[in-house]
Design a protein around this motif. Structure first.
Motif, mmCIF file in Angstrom:
data_model
loop_
_atom_site.group_PDB
_atom_site.id
_atom_site.type_symbol
_atom_site.label_atom_id
_atom_site.label_comp_id
_atom_site.label_asym_id
_atom_site.label_seq_id
_atom_site.Cartn_x
_atom_site.Cartn_y
_atom_site.Cartn_z
ATOM 1 N N VAL A 27 0.716 -1.254 0.023
ATOM 2 C CA VAL A 27 0.049 0.064 0.045
ATOM 3 C C VAL A 27 0.608 1.477 0.033
ATOM 4 O O VAL A 27 0.692 2.035 -0.579
ATOM 5 C CB VAL A 27 -0.855 -0.164 1.139
ATOM 6 C CG1 VAL A 27 -1.700 1.247 1.484
ATOM 7 C CG2 VAL A 27 -1.936 -1.163 1.064
ATOM 8 N N HIS A 28 1.951 1.504 0.770
ATOM 9 C CA HIS A 28 2.863 2.401 0.865
ATOM 10 C C HIS A 28 3.515 2.669 -0.661
ATOM 11 O O HIS A 28 3.529 3.729 -0.864
ATOM 12 C CB HIS A 28 3.694 2.595 1.995
ATOM 13 C CG HIS A 28 2.903 2.245 3.422
ATOM 14 N ND1 HIS A 28 2.711 3.473 4.127
ATOM 15 C CD2 HIS A 28 2.371 1.225 4.245
ATOM 16 C CE1 HIS A 28 2.101 3.397 5.216
ATOM 17 N NE2 HIS A 28 1.900 1.895 5.218
ATOM 18 N N ILE A 29 4.205 1.954 -0.903
ATOM 19 C CA ILE A 29 4.807 1.679 -2.206
ATOM 20 C C ILE A 29 3.670 2.213 -3.375
ATOM 21 O O ILE A 29 4.006 3.260 -4.143
ATOM 22 C CB ILE A 29 5.545 0.651 -2.604
ATOM 23 C CG1 ILE A 29 6.671 0.225 -1.648
ATOM 24 C CG2 ILE A 29 5.913 0.447 -4.180
ATOM 25 C CD1 ILE A 29 7.285 -1.122 -1.964
ATOM 26 N N MET A 30 2.625 1.786 -3.357
ATOM 27 C CA MET A 30 1.873 2.340 -4.171
ATOM 28 C C MET A 30 1.329 3.822 -4.290
ATOM 29 O O MET A 30 1.210 4.453 -5.135
ATOM 30 C CB MET A 30 0.364 1.344 -4.470
ATOM 31 C CG MET A 30 0.701 -0.140 -5.186
ATOM 32 S SD MET A 30 -0.832 -0.915 -4.980
ATOM 33 C CE MET A 30 -1.101 -1.491 -3.421
ATOM 34 N N ALA A 31 0.969 3.906 -2.974
ATOM 35 C CA ALA A 31 0.581 5.496 -2.640
ATOM 36 C C ALA A 31 2.002 6.294 -2.975
ATOM 37 O O ALA A 31 1.880 7.377 -3.681
ATOM 38 C CB ALA A 31 0.229 5.566 -1.118
ATOM 39 N N ARG A 69 4.286 10.172 -6.787
ATOM 40 C CA ARG A 69 5.287 10.507 -8.001
ATOM 41 C C ARG A 69 5.094 10.579 -9.193
ATOM 42 O O ARG A 69 5.476 10.785 -10.209
ATOM 43 C CB ARG A 69 6.421 9.605 -7.762
ATOM 44 C CG ARG A 69 7.019 9.532 -6.450
ATOM 45 C CD ARG A 69 8.270 8.320 -6.224
ATOM 46 N NE ARG A 69 8.657 8.376 -4.919
ATOM 47 C CZ ARG A 69 9.216 7.249 -4.514
ATOM 48 N NH1 ARG A 69 9.345 6.248 -4.983
ATOM 49 N NH2 ARG A 69 9.836 7.269 -3.315
ATOM 50 N N GLY A 70 3.633 10.072 -9.579
ATOM 51 C CA GLY A 70 3.209 10.028 -10.951
ATOM 52 C C GLY A 70 3.680 8.954 -11.518
ATOM 53 O O GLY A 70 3.553 8.788 -12.897
ATOM 54 N N GLU A 113 -1.868 -3.517 -9.157
ATOM 55 C CA GLU A 113 -2.107 -2.407 -8.297
ATOM 56 C C GLU A 113 -3.148 -1.545 -8.022
ATOM 57 O O GLU A 113 -3.707 -1.066 -7.182
ATOM 58 C CB GLU A 113 -0.623 -1.716 -8.398
ATOM 59 C CG GLU A 113 0.558 -2.320 -8.050
ATOM 60 C CD GLU A 113 1.753 -1.398 -8.646
ATOM 61 O OE1 GLU A 113 2.994 -1.614 -8.065
ATOM 62 O OE2 GLU A 113 1.677 -0.430 -9.520
ATOM 63 N N LYS A 114 -3.794 -1.178 -9.349
ATOM 64 C CA LYS A 114 -5.062 -0.521 -9.631
ATOM 65 C C LYS A 114 -6.343 -1.223 -8.797
ATOM 66 O O LYS A 114 -6.966 -0.660 -7.981
ATOM 67 C CB LYS A 114 -5.451 -0.277 -10.906
ATOM 68 C CG LYS A 114 -4.728 0.920 -11.502
ATOM 69 C CD LYS A 114 -4.972 1.063 -12.904
ATOM 70 C CE LYS A 114 -3.948 2.093 -13.785
ATOM 71 N NZ LYS A 114 -4.542 2.252 -14.943
ATOM 72 N N GLU A 115 -6.437 -2.555 -9.061
ATOM 73 C CA GLU A 115 -7.080 -3.312 -8.544
ATOM 74 C C GLU A 115 -7.172 -3.443 -6.874
ATOM 75 O O GLU A 115 -8.156 -3.238 -5.918
ATOM 76 C CB GLU A 115 -7.044 -4.869 -8.794
ATOM 77 C CG GLU A 115 -8.299 -5.767 -8.461
ATOM 78 C CD GLU A 115 -8.065 -7.213 -8.784
ATOM 79 O OE1 GLU A 115 -8.202 -7.884 -8.065
ATOM 80 O OE2 GLU A 115 -7.567 -7.304 -10.090
ATOM 81 N N THR A 116 -5.779 -3.375 -6.193
ATOM 82 C CA THR A 116 -5.606 -3.354 -5.046
ATOM 83 C C THR A 116 -6.031 -2.225 -4.225
ATOM 84 O O THR A 116 -6.519 -1.887 -3.387
ATOM 85 C CB THR A 116 -4.172 -3.793 -4.494
ATOM 86 O OG1 THR A 116 -3.840 -5.112 -5.204
ATOM 87 C CG2 THR A 116 -3.737 -3.805 -3.208
ATOM 88 N N MET A 117 -5.604 -1.029 -4.944
ATOM 89 C CA MET A 117 -5.795 0.496 -4.265
ATOM 90 C C MET A 117 -7.482 0.529 -4.436
ATOM 91 O O MET A 117 -8.027 1.159 -3.387
ATOM 92 C CB MET A 117 -5.327 1.591 -5.368
ATOM 93 C CG MET A 117 -3.751 1.598 -5.140
ATOM 94 S SD MET A 117 -3.339 1.845 -3.568
ATOM 95 C CE MET A 117 -3.591 3.888 -3.390
#
Length: 158
Positions: free
Chosen positions: A114-118, A123-124, A131-135
């Motif tokens: 979660v933190h890396i995805m955030a 960062r763009g 990752e989109k599905e998880t978010m």
């Protein structure tokens, strides 16, 4: 006079050692009491035996060894550490270690994903489809507009 005082001191030492040993020896008749607390005939005999052994100059280890040889390992409240009792002694450590390892892995996995995805979003950096599905799962409220009923369900779903 001093000989009498020395005799009294020696007897007090014998009594203190005998009580200490007796508290660590299980009554073979009762099973749930130490021989110090038990009034069974065998407990009375064992207390007398311990005092006699102390007067004969035996060490506590020698007395415990004699009792164990005569009555088996179960006569002692604290079993010794050997290959037969290793599982008994190490099982709490193994269970605690496994539980701690699972908890740490879950927390690490949760934080890193979660933190890396955030951070990547900030960062763009474009997210992968997974990752989109998880978010979306993390950010979408549960159906019906109610929050999850318990914390452990959320924890198990991660």
């Amino acid at each position: 006079m001093e000989g009498e005082e020395d005799q009294v001191k020696k007897e007090r030492v014998v009594e203190a050692r005998a009580r200490n040993i007796s508290h660590n020896v299980r009554c073979t008749e009762c099973g749930s009491q130490s021989i110090e607390d038990s009034q069974a005939d065998i407990a009375i005999l064992l207390r007398k035996l311990i005092r006699d052994e102390i007067r004969d100059g035996k060490s506590d280890k020698e007395i415990y060894r004699k009792l164990e040889d005569d009555f088996g390992e179960t006569v002692l409240y604290a079993p010794k550490f050997d290959m037969q009792t290793a599982a008994l002694w190490l099982s709490p450590l193994l269970v605690a270690g496994a539980a701690g390892g699972m908890w740490a892995y879950k927390k690490h996995r949760q934080k890193t994903n979660v933190h890396i995805m955030a951070l990547n979003l900030v960062r763009g950096v474009p997210l992968t489809p997974k990752e989109k599905e998880t978010m979306l799962e993390v950010l979408t409220p549960p159906p019906g507009g109610t929050s999850s009923s318990s914390w452990w369900r959320r924890w198990l779903q991660q």
